[in-house]
Design an enzyme around this catalytic site. Structure first.
Site, PDB file in Angstrom:
ATOM      1  CB  SER A 179     -82.919  81.517  74.620  1.00 50.54           C
ATOM      2  OG  SER A 179     -83.372  80.286  75.081  1.00 50.54           O
ATOM      3  CD1 TRP A 207     -80.431  91.602  81.022  1.00 47.63           C
ATOM      4  CD2 TRP A 207     -79.469  90.241  79.531  1.00 47.63           C
ATOM      5  NE1 TRP A 207     -79.488  90.860  81.686  1.00 47.63           N
ATOM      6  CE2 TRP A 207     -78.873  90.023  80.816  1.00 47.63           C
ATOM      7  CE3 TRP A 207     -79.018  89.496  78.461  1.00 47.63           C
ATOM      8  CZ2 TRP A 207     -77.870  89.102  81.011  1.00 47.63           C
ATOM      9  CZ3 TRP A 207     -78.001  88.577  78.661  1.00 47.63           C
ATOM     10  CH2 TRP A 207     -77.447  88.390  79.927  1.00 47.63           C
ATOM     11  CD  GLU A 420     -80.047  96.494  67.094  1.00 46.20           C
ATOM     12  OE1 GLU A 420     -79.949  96.274  65.880  1.00 46.20           O
ATOM     13  OE2 GLU A 420     -80.481  97.552  67.579  1.00 46.20           O
TER      14      GLU A 420
END
Lengths: 587, 255
Positions: A179, A207, A420
């Site tokens: 995801s 991450w 982001e």
């Protein structure tokens, strides 16, 4: 006309500002949305936000001095990159400096900076060390931002002081192996125990910036929720404040990355972590919104930070062009080099204008800015990449050498187009939101033939009248271009909506052209507004920059709009996509 | 134990890293829109006062700046470094260039009368006019001992032991208090203000006055006739041997 799939995209109707509106109440419509409707909403962009009081300007100026001193004397970006670590004593100095609590209210030990002040300070990390910038940004811009935005007074009291002082670090834990962009598909689960006192958290995140060094985690997990009306149990994402000390939290080794190497990135594992119910952040089942709003709220930071990066790179390029001689002259005499330097400056100027328009409007109390934030992020990350790429090109072979120090910036910058919110997703988000606006407009206009009639009139030049705002004479040409381009863009977009209807969701090639145009239009508005304010204050030097960027944008938008309206291009697009399919099928 | 009160001067000057440009009227340099900061030697002065306070030798530090409205920022920096309060001697914008060392020394003398400090610490010289006069003039007006170009300052029993950097090397002197000191670069490593201290500094008091309030006439005694760039460095010549070198030098009248 309902757009299936828009529900995938988030919608922050309420403002997430931390402070009361400073200057005037903003209307509830965004300039970016207006673009899609063929409107130039001048009240949203004039005057360019000038939100800092004299006192705040003085404060931020002193903070910048302190920041510059720290970065010049203590920080060594190249060493941090080589060692893949920020030295512990440097972290101590950063704590002493107060770098970890910039936007936390003073009562919890923070600097209580406004968005604009934070942005200004953020330019420093962009100028000196992006890896360090991600370390501090992951901590405060997203790591504990949720507590700032959604925390109860008890949660704020409990956690903010230690986070603001940098005693402990925070991180934002959303992404999982399966995801990334598809955030709502996360598998980490939190189930309420029988006693009703704790959620038992299980899952794995990847991450995560600061994942290996954080003590406080903002974690997003699926919570089985009973629908009050239907009685059905459905998984809904909920946000939690998780402490490492709860037990069951572990992390993997630091990831070896292309860039931002001194920023710790690690996998984080949750095994039967007992999270007290008091640590739910926001509403149960409201976690997706929390996640998206945290990201949305922090997005302005990237535009500001990368302004610092671009200025630094331009300075290096200009220095080189002025001193390096090849053939008969210094590089500065050659048109090829002049063009590169010019474009770098225009990109930097446009980016800075957009970034500070965004955070300025946030500070003024704009209730909605998600499109502008997405646009700024997309523009900034791509512009910075291009500027760095050209800097290396201007420096030639030297640009490729580690010691010269530019190649590290290229490696650091690559991630900005990805994390982001990947630029690809954000572009679709911008385009689909805009397309949704057009859909709503058609609904209002009634039937299709009425809509077509209105469009035709607009296209044939029932264009916009003069602006109510008094704009400097030198900008009149650019204003007219912007008005004409918004009109043409609106018509072209509306035509695509009419053509594809609900199917437009699949037409990503078309949607990308729409997004690219909208971003350029937004940037034109930002530079016109900014240069106008500068001229009003007596500085006319920016007018040339604004006009040059508008000229460049106009060229690009003209091509994009022509592509949207070119029936032949549909065939070309399809032929290209078919080649893609061949390649994908050959495996 | 802390008993001494210190008055420290800090001047707002063009930042040392800026590329200076001569004004079109050749009477000065361009200051509009140019980055300004605290004079580096004054940072050493403030830093020394703060260290003495940390050692509990000093109990109060008053930072003083003479200049336009923006000098307030310089005082705030001093407050953020650790000064307790500030005094801003404000002059109209544009007239700060005409504030010369004698006028500043007279202003400081009046402030000394008012505040009665035990020590006055100034920076050795300002990097814009490079005068290196104010400390000496002030000491003369007050008839106080002076320790200029200080690279070490130690306090014991109401006296200051000062090491001065002089052309021949280092000179150790001892002065009775009250005294005037000027700080040299190697006196200390100035701290940069932390953000929390910058916030705290906003709450510290800055008193505002004009030279007239102190009864000081700041009319300049010196008039600047012309400001020019240094001459562009001419290219050199390479010569094959010493004989040719001698010829060339004679030719150009250097020997």
């Amino acid at each position: 006309m309902s757009m299936r799939g828009i529900s995938l995209l988030y919608n922050s109707a309420k403002s997430n500002r931390l402070w009361q509106p400073a200057v005037r109440a903003m209307s509830t419509t965004s300039f970016a949305r207006g673009i899609f409707l063929g409107e130039l909403r001048e009240q949203e962009i004039f005057p360019y936000p000038d939100v800092l009081s004299t006192d705040q300007k003085e404060t931020i100026s002193m903070m910048m001095d302190a920041g510059h001193a720290f970065f010049q004397n203590t920080n060594d970006g190249a060493a941090n990159d080589t060692n893949e670590k920020i030295p512990e004593d440097q972290l101590d100095e950063m704590r002493e400096l107060g770098m970890y609590g910039l936007m936390v209210p003073e009562e919890y030990g923070g600097m209580e900076l406004t968005n604009t002040m934070y942005a200004k300070f953020g330019e420093l990390t962009g100028e000196y060390d992006l890896g360090l910038g991600i370390h501090t940004g992951a901590h405060q811009s997203i790591g504990y931002k949720g507590i700032l935005l959604y925390g109860t007074p008890e949660q704020k009291e409990k956690y903010l002081p230690r986070l603001a002082s940098g005693e402990v670090f925070a991180c934002f834990c959303l992404t999982e192996p399966s995801s990334g962009s598809d955030a709502s598909s996360i598998k980490t689960r939190a189930e309420l125990n029988d006693a009703g006192t704790h959620y038992v958290l299980n899952g794995a995140k990847i991450w995560i910036s600061n994942g290996g060094i954080a003590e406080i985690f903002t974690v997003f997990a699926q919570v089985p929720t009973v629908d009050a009306k239907t009685g059905e149990t459905k998984d809904k994402i909920t946000a939690f404040i998780v402490e490492r000390s709860f037990g069951g939290v572990s992390h993997g080794p630091p990831e070896k990355k292309m860039g931002i190497k001194c920023s710790n990135t690690a996998e984080v594992y949750y095994e039967n972590v007992m999270v007290p119910v008091e640590n739910v952040l926001g509403e149960i089942g409201g976690g997706f919104k929390v996640a998206m709003n945290i990201l949305n709220n922090g997005r302005f930071g990237m535009g500001a930070c990368l302004t610092g990066t671009m200025r630094m790179l331009i300075e290096k390029s200009v220095d080189h062009a002025n001193t390096r001689k090849q053939f008969v002259s210094n590089l500065r005499e050659y048109q090829g080099i002049q063009q590169k330097i010019a474009m770098m400056n225009l990109l930097c100027y446009a980016n800075e204008s957009m970034a500070y328009m965004l955070c300025g409007n946030m500070d003024r109390g704009a209730p909605e800015y998600q499109l502008e934030a997405a646009m700024s992020k997309i523009f900034a990350s791509q512009a910075a990449w291009d500027v760095c790429d050209e800097t290396i090109q201007i420096l030639g072979g030297a640009g490729f050498m580690k010691d010269v120090g530019i190649e590290r910036w290229m490696r650091d910058l690559r991630i900005f187009r990805i994390f982001e919110g990947t630029n690809d997703i954000l572009k679709l988000f911008v385009a689909l939101n805009g397309v949704q606006e057009v859909g709503k407009l058609f609904k209002k206009q009634g039937n299709m033939s009425t809509a077509i009639g209105i469009l035709q009139k607009k296209f044939l030049g029932g264009g916009m009248g003069a602006l109510k705002t008094k704009v400097h004479g030198d900008l009149n040409g650019s204003v007219k271009m912007l008005q004409a381009d918004i009109t043409k863009f609106h018509v072209a977009t509306a035509e695509q909506v009419m053509k594809h209807k609900k199917g437009i969701i699949e037409q990503q090639v078309v949607l990308n052209r729409i997004a690219d145009s909208a971003i350029l239009l937004q940037s034109m508005a930002a530079v016109i507004s900014r240069a106008n304010l500068a001229a009003e204050k007596g500085d006319v030097s920016e007018l040339a920059l604004a006009n040059a960027w508008c000229g460049e944008s106009h060229q690009r938008i003209t091509k994009l709009v022509a592509d949207l309206q070119n029936p032949h291009l549909t065939k070309v697009d399809q032929a290209t996509l078919d080649v893609g399919k061949m390649s994908l099928n050959s495996n | 134990m802390a008993s001494l009160r210190v008055l420290v001067g800090c001047k707002r000057v063009i930042d040392y890293a800026v590329k200076i440009r001569v004004r079109p009227d050749a009477l000065g340099v361009v200051t509009d829109g140019v980055k300004h900061s605290m004079n580096p030697f004054d940072e050493n002065a403030i830093e020394e006062a703060v260290r003495m306070k940390q050692k509990k030798v000093v109990k109060e530090i008053i930072a003083v700046s003479c200049g336009p409205t923006q000098s307030q920022e310089t005082i705030r920096t001093a407050l953020a470094m650790g000064a307790d309060r500030g005094i801003h001697i404000e002059v109209p914008k544009g007239t700060e260039e005409n504030l010369q060392p004698l006028a500043v020394a007279k202003i400081f003398a009046k402030l000394v009368e008012k505040e009665k400090p035990d020590v006055v610490i100034l920076g050795k010289q300002a990097i814009d006019d490079d005068s290196n006069q104010t400390t000496q003039l002030l000491a003369g007006i007050l008839e106080w001992p002076q320790g200029t170009m200080a690279s070490v300052v130690e306090h014991s029993d109401g006296k200051l032991k000062i090491t001065r950097e002089v052309d021949g090397g280092l000179e150790d002197i001892s002065v009775n208090l009250p005294a005037v000191i000027s700080a040299d670069l190697r006196l200390n490593e100035p701290r940069y203000a932390t953000l929390p201290n910058i916030m705290k500094a906003k709450k510290k008091k800055i008193e505002k006055m004009s030279p007239e309030d102190l009864g000081v006439d700041v009319t300049p005694r010196l008039k600047v006739l012309k400001v020019v760039d240094p001459p562009v460095r001419a290219a050199g010549d390479k010569v094959p041997d010493v004989a040719t070198l001698m010829d060339k030098l004679k030719e150009r009248g250097h020997i």
